[in-house]
Design a protein around this motif. Structure first.
Motif, PDB file in Angstrom:
ATOM      1  N   GLU A 160     -44.065 -85.719  87.458  1.00 32.67           N
ATOM      2  CA  GLU A 160     -45.115 -84.692  87.539  1.00 32.67           C
ATOM      3  C   GLU A 160     -45.807 -84.691  88.911  1.00 32.67           C
ATOM      4  O   GLU A 160     -45.974 -83.661  89.545  1.00 32.67           O
ATOM      5  N   LEU A 161     -46.222 -85.871  89.323  1.00 31.36           N
ATOM      6  CA  LEU A 161     -46.860 -86.024  90.652  1.00 31.36           C
ATOM      7  C   LEU A 161     -46.635 -87.472  91.072  1.00 31.36           C
ATOM      8  O   LEU A 161     -47.299 -88.384  90.587  1.00 31.36           O
ATOM      9  N   ALA A 162     -45.675 -87.664  91.962  1.00 34.88           N
ATOM     10  CA  ALA A 162     -45.315 -89.027  92.335  1.00 34.88           C
ATOM     11  C   ALA A 162     -46.433 -89.669  93.146  1.00 34.88           C
ATOM     12  O   ALA A 162     -46.777 -90.830  92.964  1.00 34.88           O
ATOM     13  N   TYR A 163     -46.981 -88.889  94.062  1.00 34.21           N
ATOM     14  CA  TYR A 163     -47.982 -89.497  94.934  1.00 34.21           C
ATOM     15  C   TYR A 163     -48.988 -88.467  95.394  1.00 34.21           C
ATOM     16  O   TYR A 163     -48.618 -87.340  95.750  1.00 34.21           O
ATOM     17  N   PHE A 164     -50.190 -88.869  95.396  1.00 33.00           N
ATOM     18  CA  PHE A 164     -51.231 -88.202  96.173  1.00 33.00           C
ATOM     19  C   PHE A 164     -52.319 -89.219  96.432  1.00 33.00           C
ATOM     20  O   PHE A 164     -52.587 -90.086  95.598  1.00 33.00           O
ATOM     21  N   PRO A 165     -52.960 -89.146  97.617  1.00 35.05           N
ATOM     22  CA  PRO A 165     -53.928 -90.199  97.947  1.00 35.05           C
ATOM     23  C   PRO A 165     -55.274 -89.992  97.255  1.00 35.05           C
ATOM     24  O   PRO A 165     -55.588 -88.882  96.823  1.00 35.05           O
ATOM     25  N   LEU A 166     -56.035 -91.078  97.208  1.00 34.27           N
ATOM     26  CA  LEU A 166     -57.419 -90.977  96.730  1.00 34.27           C
ATOM     27  C   LEU A 166     -58.378 -90.805  97.909  1.00 34.27           C
ATOM     28  O   LEU A 166     -59.554 -91.091  97.796  1.00 34.27           O
ATOM     29  N   TRP A 167     -57.835 -90.387  99.030  1.00 33.67           N
ATOM     30  CA  TRP A 167     -58.677 -90.100 100.199  1.00 33.67           C
ATOM     31  C   TRP A 167     -59.071 -88.625 100.098  1.00 33.67           C
ATOM     32  O   TRP A 167     -58.256 -87.751 100.342  1.00 33.67           O
ATOM     33  N   SER A 168     -60.283 -88.379  99.723  1.00 32.53           N
ATOM     34  CA  SER A 168     -60.838 -87.025  99.551  1.00 32.53           C
ATOM     35  C   SER A 168     -60.386 -86.323  98.272  1.00 32.53           C
ATOM     36  O   SER A 168     -61.057 -85.427  97.799  1.00 32.53           O
ATOM     37  N   TYR A 169     -59.205 -86.660  97.761  1.00 28.99           N
ATOM     38  CA  TYR A 169     -58.695 -86.012  96.553  1.00 28.99           C
ATOM     39  C   TYR A 169     -58.792 -86.969  95.367  1.00 28.99           C
ATOM     40  O   TYR A 169     -58.879 -88.176  95.534  1.00 28.99           O
ATOM     41  N   ALA A 170     -58.708 -86.381  94.182  1.00 29.51           N
ATOM     42  CA  ALA A 170     -58.486 -87.191  92.984  1.00 29.51           C
ATOM     43  C   ALA A 170     -57.178 -86.716  92.353  1.00 29.51           C
ATOM     44  O   ALA A 170     -56.636 -85.682  92.745  1.00 29.51           O
ATOM     45  N   HIS A 171     -56.638 -87.484  91.428  1.00 35.11           N
ATOM     46  CA  HIS A 171     -55.562 -86.972  90.575  1.00 35.11           C
ATOM     47  C   HIS A 171     -55.913 -87.364  89.138  1.00 35.11           C
ATOM     48  O   HIS A 171     -56.717 -88.288  88.926  1.00 35.11           O
ATOM     49  N   PRO A 172     -55.382 -86.641  88.162  1.00 35.21           N
ATOM     50  CA  PRO A 172     -55.880 -86.802  86.788  1.00 35.21           C
ATOM     51  C   PRO A 172     -55.831 -88.233  86.264  1.00 35.21           C
ATOM     52  O   PRO A 172     -56.774 -88.700  85.615  1.00 35.21           O
ATOM     53  N   ARG A 173     -54.758 -88.958  86.548  1.00 36.51           N
ATOM     54  CA  ARG A 173     -54.641 -90.301  85.950  1.00 36.51           C
ATOM     55  C   ARG A 173     -55.677 -91.267  86.535  1.00 36.51           C
ATOM     56  O   ARG A 173     -56.195 -92.114  85.818  1.00 36.51           O
ATOM     57  N   ALA A 174     -55.983 -91.108  87.825  1.00 36.83           N
ATOM     58  CA  ALA A 174     -57.008 -91.987  88.416  1.00 36.83           C
ATOM     59  C   ALA A 174     -58.368 -91.691  87.802  1.00 36.83           C
ATOM     60  O   ALA A 174     -59.162 -92.607  87.541  1.00 36.83           O
ATOM     61  N   VAL A 175     -58.635 -90.407  87.555  1.00 34.19           N
ATOM     62  CA  VAL A 175     -59.914 -90.034  86.934  1.00 34.19           C
ATOM     63  C   VAL A 175     -59.994 -90.640  85.531  1.00 34.19           C
ATOM     64  O   VAL A 175     -60.989 -91.281  85.159  1.00 34.19           O
ATOM     65  N   GLU A 176     -58.931 -90.451  84.751  1.00 32.60           N
ATOM     66  CA  GLU A 176     -58.937 -90.966  83.365  1.00 32.60           C
ATOM     67  C   GLU A 176     -59.072 -92.484  83.350  1.00 32.60           C
ATOM     68  O   GLU A 176     -59.805 -93.055  82.537  1.00 32.60           O
ATOM     69  N   LEU A 177     -58.355 -93.120  84.261  1.00 37.40           N
ATOM     70  CA  LEU A 177     -58.380 -94.587  84.265  1.00 37.40           C
ATOM     71  C   LEU A 177     -59.756 -95.107  84.691  1.00 37.40           C
ATOM     72  O   LEU A 177     -60.289 -96.053  84.102  1.00 37.40           O
ATOM     73  N   ALA A 178     -60.334 -94.469  85.722  1.00 37.46           N
ATOM     74  CA  ALA A 178     -61.660 -94.912  86.175  1.00 37.46           C
ATOM     75  C   ALA A 178     -62.667 -94.770  85.032  1.00 37.46           C
ATOM     76  O   ALA A 178     -63.476 -95.678  84.778  1.00 37.46           O
ATOM     77  N   GLU A 179     -62.603 -93.655  84.325  1.00 32.38           N
ATOM     78  CA  GLU A 179     -63.548 -93.437  83.217  1.00 32.38           C
ATOM     79  C   GLU A 179     -63.336 -94.492  82.123  1.00 32.38           C
ATOM     80  O   GLU A 179     -64.288 -95.062  81.581  1.00 32.38           O
ATOM     81  N   ARG A 180     -62.076 -94.789  81.858  1.00 36.70           N
ATOM     82  CA  ARG A 180     -61.780 -95.746  80.787  1.00 36.70           C
ATOM     83  C   ARG A 180     -62.219 -97.158  81.171  1.00 36.70           C
ATOM     84  O   ARG A 180     -62.778 -97.888  80.365  1.00 36.70           O
ATOM     85  N   LEU A 181     -61.970 -97.526  82.420  1.00 40.14           N
ATOM     86  CA  LEU A 181     -62.361 -98.877  82.853  1.00 40.14           C
ATOM     87  C   LEU A 181     -63.888 -99.016  82.865  1.00 40.14           C
ATOM     88  O   LEU A 181     -64.431-100.050  82.471  1.00 40.14           O
TER      89      LEU A 181
END
Ligand SMILES: Cc1ncc(COP(=O)(O)O)c(C=O)c1O
Length: 492
Positions: A114-135
């Motif tokens: 679906e999305l192999a890579y995108f940085p967390l520099w200025s952008y977010a991606h859905p899985r990082a958002v979900e994981l941050a919220e869960r942690l």
């Protein structure tokens, strides 16, 4: 125990005589499975010629085979010749859910498509958002902000950089030093190495980042004589030594104290009762940040999502890695309190730090699937239900003359070996070399147990099995250890 002249002495080093790595999770296959065919030999040659193993005396493999672990299933791994090993160390304190979980592997594959890579520099991606919220929901208190990295060392470095920039931003620019405990391991990059308390792995890289200061650890078995018969008093003494160090360094120069819930290096030192409550008081008194380095102790290792929850203290930052993905992809990070984020939430203020692969989409997806397994199978419940049995099974080994101390909590144990149980006399460097590198590691591996024989402090064997393990696995570990330690004693 360690010889400062030999940097490999207290690291993951290999016996010059044979192949096993007494300091690492794996040892050579010499004498193990049947001899390999041409493909096996070609693999060995390629490994010898091109692969550079970490913390390893590569000369050990000039003659001996390089151990190759090819696949894993549940609590077991298999070498390239099909021989099975009980993974008593979860790889390297990593594989909490065990090996071979298709649903976790597939979550990673789906994400890559679906999305192999995108940085967390200025952008977010859905899985990082979900994981941050869960942690953030799982973490104690107001630890609500997740800064992802790819490894534990990066997490440790990030926390130090955050502490420094936070204090500079909030009018306390003199605070840059970090306190950590003797023999503690906090990683290998230059900053993390300055926090690590193992002189022998630091010495070749001096001068390191300035500001690392050592305080005593909580090894009660080796407590100073004046306090060796009172665990609680020992704990308070060890905590008060942190205050003494802060006063000695000058409180205005100290940024943070780094402590693991249970110190790994040296062989699993749990905190004495009252230790962390006193440390928290001291940190508050002097405005010093408490960093709980949970690269090993988070994600169920101690029966809780975070080790600080087990011992009831509130850190300002938690560093994590390893078990967050159970190793199905690399990921680390730090959880910081709302208070530490605050100066960076207004105007042009920016935490000036980042790495390309931090919070990688595949790793984040894998971490979410890993946490699903924790929930579905109640892995924390499994550890809590079985930890007393794990301890009791290992404590059976006390009837062996070589077993001096069995210590730890949850699914995280160290067994200290001694020459004389009554006096607690330890082995000479030469004996330790012979015992660990010359015999134990190879013998344990040959007997089908992955664990860690280590003498970065006094000689210990460490166990940290997958959280799916139960009494039958504890018994298997105990039986292998009993047989190999009995032989070791007879060879001394
Ligand atoms: C407590 C602790 N901190 C930091 C690290 C460094 O982690 P990494 O090897 O992922 O850089 C480790 C590694 O074992 C660790 O145990």
């Amino acid at each position: 125990m360690t010889a400062p002249t030999d940097p490999y002495r207290s690291s993951q080093a290999h016996a010059p005589r044979r192949g096993p790595d007494p300091m690492g999770p794996a040892a050579a296959l010499e004498g193990a499975a049947g001899s390999g065919g041409p493909a096996d030999q070609a693999q060995q040659e390629a490994a010898r010629r091109h692969l550079w193993l970490h913390f390893t005396r590569m000369s050990a493999y000039n003659e001996a085979d390089v151990p190759v672990i090819e696949r894993g299933e549940g609590q077991y791994v298999y070498d390239q010749r099909g021989k099975r090993y009980l993974d008593g160390l979860s790889g390297l304190f990593v594989t909490q859910i065990g090996h071979g979980r298709r649903e976790v592997a597939e979550a990673g594959a789906r994400q890559a498509a679906e999305l192999a890579y995108f940085p967390l520099w200025s952008y977010a991606h859905p899985r990082a958002v979900e994981l941050a919220e869960r942690l953030a929901a799982l973490a104690p208190g107001d630890l609500n902000r997740v800064f992802f990295t790819t490894s534990g060392s990066e997490a440790v470095e990030s926390a130090w950089k955050l502490a420094k920039q936070y204090f500079k931003t909030t009018g306390q620019p003199g605070r840059y030093k970090v306190l950590s405990r003797e023999i503690a391991y906090h990683g290998t990059s230059m900053g993390a190495l300055a926090i690590t308390g193992l002189p022998s792995i630091k010495e070749p890289f001096e001068p390191l980042t300035p500001g690392g200061v050592r305080v005593p650890n909580t090894n009660f078995y080796r407590a100073p004589g004046f306090i060796s018969d009172d665990l609680a008093a020992f704990g308070l003494w060890a905590a008060d030594e942190i205050e003494r160090a802060i006063l000695m360094e000058g409180p205005d120069s100290v940024a943070a104290v780094y402590l693991e819930p249970v110190q790994n290096s040296g062989g699993c030192f749990p905190p004495p009762p009252g230790y962390f409550a006193r440390v928290r008081e001291i940190c508050d008194r002097y405005g010093v940040l408490l960093v709980s380095d949970e690269v090993i102790c988070a994600f169920g290792r101690l029966g809780y999502y975070f080790g600080s929850q087990r011992y009831g203290y509130q850190p300002d930052i938690i560093t994590f890695a390893k078990g967050v993905t159970s190793g199905y992809a690399p990921l680390g990070g730090m959880l910081a309190s709302d208070r530490l984020m605050e100066p960076f939430s207004e105007g042009s203020a920016t935490f000036l730090h980042g790495v390309t692969f931090a919070g990688h989409p595949v790793s984040s997806a894998v971490a979410l699937a890993n946490l699903d397994v924790f929930e579905k199978e109640d892995l924390l419940g499994n550890v809590r239900a079985n930890e007393a049995t794990f301890r009791a099974t290992l404590e059976k080994l006390y009837d062996l003359p070589i077993v001096g101390d069995v210590r730890g909590d949850g699914y995280f144990y160290g067994i200290e070996m001694v020459k004389d149980k009554a006096t607690r006399e330890t082995f000479s460097d030469e004996e330790s070399e012979r015992l660990l590198r010359g015999f134990l590691s190879q013998a344990l591996f040959d007997a089908g147990l992955i664990c860690r024989a280590d003498d970065r402090g006094d000689p210990v064997i460490q166990l940290a099995p997958p959280l799916t393990c139960g009494p039958e696995h504890f018994t298997e570990m105990e039986q292998i250890l009993r047989s190999v330690l009995t032989q070791a004693w007879s060879q001394l």
